[in-house]
Design an enzyme around this catalytic site. Sequence first.
Site, PDB file in Angstrom:
ATOM      1  N   ARG A   1      18.080   6.242 -38.401  1.00  0.00           N
ATOM      2  CA  ARG A   1      19.045   6.538 -39.471  1.00  0.00           C
ATOM      3  C   ARG A   1      18.972   8.007 -39.866  1.00  0.00           C
ATOM      4  NH1 ARG A   1      16.997   2.302 -43.519  1.00  0.00           N
ATOM      5  NH2 ARG A   1      18.574   3.007 -45.001  1.00  0.00           N
TER       6      ARG A   1
ATOM      7  N   LYS B   1      20.895   7.174 -53.646  1.00  0.00           N
ATOM      8  CA  LYS B   1      22.327   7.116 -53.965  1.00  0.00           C
ATOM      9  C   LYS B   1      22.663   5.845 -54.756  1.00  0.00           C
ATOM     10  CE  LYS B   1      23.559   7.370 -49.575  1.00  0.00           C
ATOM     11  NZ  LYS B   1      22.305   7.597 -48.828  1.00  0.00           N
TER      12      LYS B   1
ATOM     13  N   ARG C   1      14.735  -4.924 -45.999  1.00  0.00           N
ATOM     14  CA  ARG C   1      15.956  -4.849 -45.184  1.00  0.00           C
ATOM     15  C   ARG C   1      15.583  -4.621 -43.723  1.00  0.00           C
ATOM     16  NH1 ARG C   1      19.949  -0.709 -48.256  1.00  0.00           N
ATOM     17  NH2 ARG C   1      20.072   0.088 -46.133  1.00  0.00           N
TER      18      ARG C   1
ATOM     19  N   ARG D   1      10.433  -0.015 -49.818  1.00  0.00           N
ATOM     20  CA  ARG D   1      11.584  -0.602 -50.522  1.00  0.00           C
ATOM     21  C   ARG D   1      11.658  -2.105 -50.252  1.00  0.00           C
ATOM     22  NH1 ARG D   1      17.548   1.923 -50.037  1.00  0.00           N
ATOM     23  NH2 ARG D   1      17.523   1.224 -47.885  1.00  0.00           N
TER      24      ARG D   1
ATOM     25  N   ARG E   1      30.462   9.516 -44.501  1.00  0.00           N
ATOM     26  CA  ARG E   1      29.249   9.897 -43.763  1.00  0.00           C
ATOM     27  C   ARG E   1      29.534  10.634 -42.475  1.00  0.00           C
ATOM     28  NH1 ARG E   1      24.297   5.781 -44.434  1.00  0.00           N
ATOM     29  NH2 ARG E   1      25.112   4.835 -46.284  1.00  0.00           N
TER      30      ARG E   1
END
Length: 226
Positions: free
Chosen positions: A178, A21, A167, A134, A96
């Site tokens: 998540r 996104k 992160r 990531r 969300r």
Amino acid sequence: MPKITVGTVAVMLFGPPGSGKGTVAQYLTGCFDVPHISTGHILREQIALADGLGREVKELMDSGKLVADELVNRIVVDRLSRPDCAAGAILDGYPRTVEQAKFISEVLKQRALDSMVIYLDVDYDVVVSRLTARRSCPQCGAVYNLRSKPPKVDSRCDLDGTPLITRDDDREDVIRQRLDNYETQTQPLVDYFREQATWYYRVNGNDGSSEQIAERACALIRNSNP
Ligand code: ADP
């Protein structure tokens, strides 16, 4: 490339964590003359303030839980109230939950903004493999992937040389949490959006480079002529 004005539409990028996104949103702001609003980014800024609210938000985010609807709704309305959002915005990671979706639908109606939902549909195994690789720059927010988009110099941001970080919520156990939240709280919004959004599109986000996927989303907006 000259920027195209989108018109009066809020583009909502929707999809599981790691579906791209943020990357798609960045790309779209290069094509269209409206700002990018990422609730995840704004919440991380709140954490950086290290006040009571920031600590509360950090605890939730680090454990992969969603932040309260009330807070996120307020953040988005405040941001949408700034003059640069008069012609719309690209919302990344919001709404969300069904509560958030209902809330924003009302806000958009009051502001005479149409809604376009772009659902980035990505398989969960692809998501897990992307998120564990990531890395991001704590200074400027640039995002890298050790496999598909590594930094030029080992573990440092190409743009400002800052050491890259993982992160806290990109650890595998938190990623699973998540995804669970996504499955139970966010995925059900697909039906809501299909009925309620002015435009609803599904983009296959499994195949192709992030630029190709973003270009697909961009073409959808252009061709919708909002
Ligand atoms: P991702 O889409 O990969 O989960 P984000 O940066 O968009 O990454 O979000 C990170 C975290 O921020 C989420 O796991 C959640 O804790 C919080 N967050 C972001 N957007 C929202 C939202 N709309 N509602 C509730 N929590 C949110």
